[in-house]
Design a protein around this motif. Structure first.
Motif, short mmCIF file in Angstrom:
data_model
loop_
_atom_site.label_atom_id
_atom_site.label_comp_id
_atom_site.label_asym_id
_atom_site.label_seq_id
_atom_site.Cartn_x
_atom_site.Cartn_y
_atom_site.Cartn_z
N GLY A 1 0.80 -1.22 0.00
CA GLY A 1 0.00 0.00 0.00
C GLY A 1 0.83 1.27 0.00
O GLY A 1 0.34 2.34 0.36
N GLU A 2 2.09 1.15 -0.42
CA GLU A 2 2.99 2.30 -0.41
C GLU A 2 3.70 2.39 -1.77
O GLU A 2 4.02 1.37 -2.35
N ALA A 3 3.92 3.61 -2.25
CA ALA A 3 4.63 3.78 -3.51
C ALA A 3 5.63 4.93 -3.43
O ALA A 3 5.34 5.98 -2.83
N CYS A 4 6.78 4.69 -4.04
CA CYS A 4 7.82 5.72 -4.18
C CYS A 4 7.44 6.61 -5.36
O CYS A 4 6.96 6.12 -6.38
N ILE A 5 7.69 7.89 -5.25
CA ILE A 5 7.39 8.79 -6.37
C ILE A 5 8.15 8.35 -7.62
O ILE A 5 7.67 8.53 -8.74
N CYS A 6 9.29 7.72 -7.42
CA CYS A 6 10.10 7.25 -8.55
C CYS A 6 9.39 6.17 -9.37
O CYS A 6 9.73 5.94 -10.53
N ASP A 7 8.38 5.51 -8.76
CA ASP A 7 7.62 4.49 -9.48
C ASP A 7 6.29 5.02 -10.01
O ASP A 7 5.52 4.26 -10.62
N LEU A 8 5.98 6.28 -9.77
CA LEU A 8 4.68 6.82 -10.18
C LEU A 8 4.75 7.61 -11.48
O LEU A 8 3.73 7.78 -12.16
N THR A 9 5.94 8.10 -11.82
CA THR A 9 6.05 8.98 -12.99
C THR A 9 5.78 8.24 -14.30
O THR A 9 5.01 8.72 -15.14
N GLU A 10 6.37 7.08 -14.46
CA GLU A 10 6.26 6.36 -15.73
C GLU A 10 4.82 5.93 -16.03
O GLU A 10 4.35 6.16 -17.15
N VAL B 1 1.99 7.24 -15.30
CA VAL B 1 1.09 8.34 -15.71
C VAL B 1 1.71 9.21 -16.80
O VAL B 1 1.06 10.13 -17.31
N GLY B 2 2.98 8.93 -17.14
CA GLY B 2 3.62 9.64 -18.24
C GLY B 2 3.86 11.11 -17.96
O GLY B 2 3.73 11.95 -18.85
N LEU B 3 4.19 11.43 -16.71
CA LEU B 3 4.43 12.83 -16.34
C LEU B 3 5.77 12.96 -15.63
O LEU B 3 6.30 11.98 -15.12
N THR B 4 6.28 14.19 -15.58
CA THR B 4 7.56 14.42 -14.91
C THR B 4 7.37 14.35 -13.39
O THR B 4 6.26 14.49 -12.88
N GLN B 5 8.51 14.21 -12.71
CA GLN B 5 8.43 14.10 -11.25
C GLN B 5 7.88 15.36 -10.59
O GLN B 5 7.06 15.25 -9.67
N PRO B 6 8.27 16.58 -11.03
CA PRO B 6 7.67 17.77 -10.41
C PRO B 6 6.14 17.81 -10.57
O PRO B 6 5.42 18.23 -9.66
N THR B 7 5.66 17.37 -11.74
CA THR B 7 4.20 17.39 -11.96
C THR B 7 3.51 16.36 -11.06
O THR B 7 2.47 16.65 -10.45
#
Lengths: 114, 114
Positions: free
Chosen positions: A55-64, A66-72
């Motif tokens: 139930g936990e996710a690193c931001i490093c695994d969320l960008t790809e 959704v196809g968005l940059t890390q700041p977004t």
């Protein structure tokens, strides 16, 4: 010396007066939670985190996904955290997020069972 | 005559690939429901209808509690009906509304248990 008069309990008073209907500040709070979810990217991010191992996710695994940059992604996650729908923990270089399912549950319950 | 090859079931294929995470069209649909609730007036209107006798409210009884004109209430209710959160029935001069609690329940479930 006299004792102070007992204070009227605002919550019980107004629940009776309004018949349990949400008052304006309650409606503002609940609308803020739903507004944060009124965006497809944020819906996908929350769904990604909810479906992640533990139930936990690193931001490093969320960008790809959704196809968005890390700041977004970070901006969107900030809105979800501000609405109480997720928590954020910084560990070293990365931010890790968890969903707070109670935030959505309690808003939905307050809305429909009032 | 040969039998056609069995078709791949897209749903089961992609549930495996994505781990059950919402795809873009699903997220769009769910965000639309939450977006309709991202407004305090609409939250109060839905709460008023949910708390009404028989779960139904006439538009004539909704204007005073939210302090808005009938065209404005009608506009807000139109958004809730379009999102599937309420139904509208015209009876004579007045429109009557009911809440569709399943719309919110199923969106919340799809979001958090995917």
């Amino acid at each position: 010396m006299t004792s102070p008069l007992p204070l009227v309990d605002d919550a019980s008073c107004c629940a009776t007066v309004t018949g349990g209907v949400l008052d304006a500040p309650q409606a503002e709070r609940i609308a803020r939670v739903f507004k944060a979810l009124g965006d497809p990217t944020r819906v996908r991010l929350l769904s990604l985190i909810a479906a992640s191992d533990g139930g936990e996710a690193c931001i490093c695994d969320l960008t790809e996904p959704v196809g968005l940059t890390q700041p977004t992604v970070s901006h969107h996650m900030g809105k979800l955290v501000a609405a109480g729908l997720a928590t954020r923990e910084q560990r070293g270089k990365w931010a890790y997020y968890r969903v707070v399912p109670e935030a959505l549950d309690s808003s939905a319950r307050a809305l429909l069972s009032s």
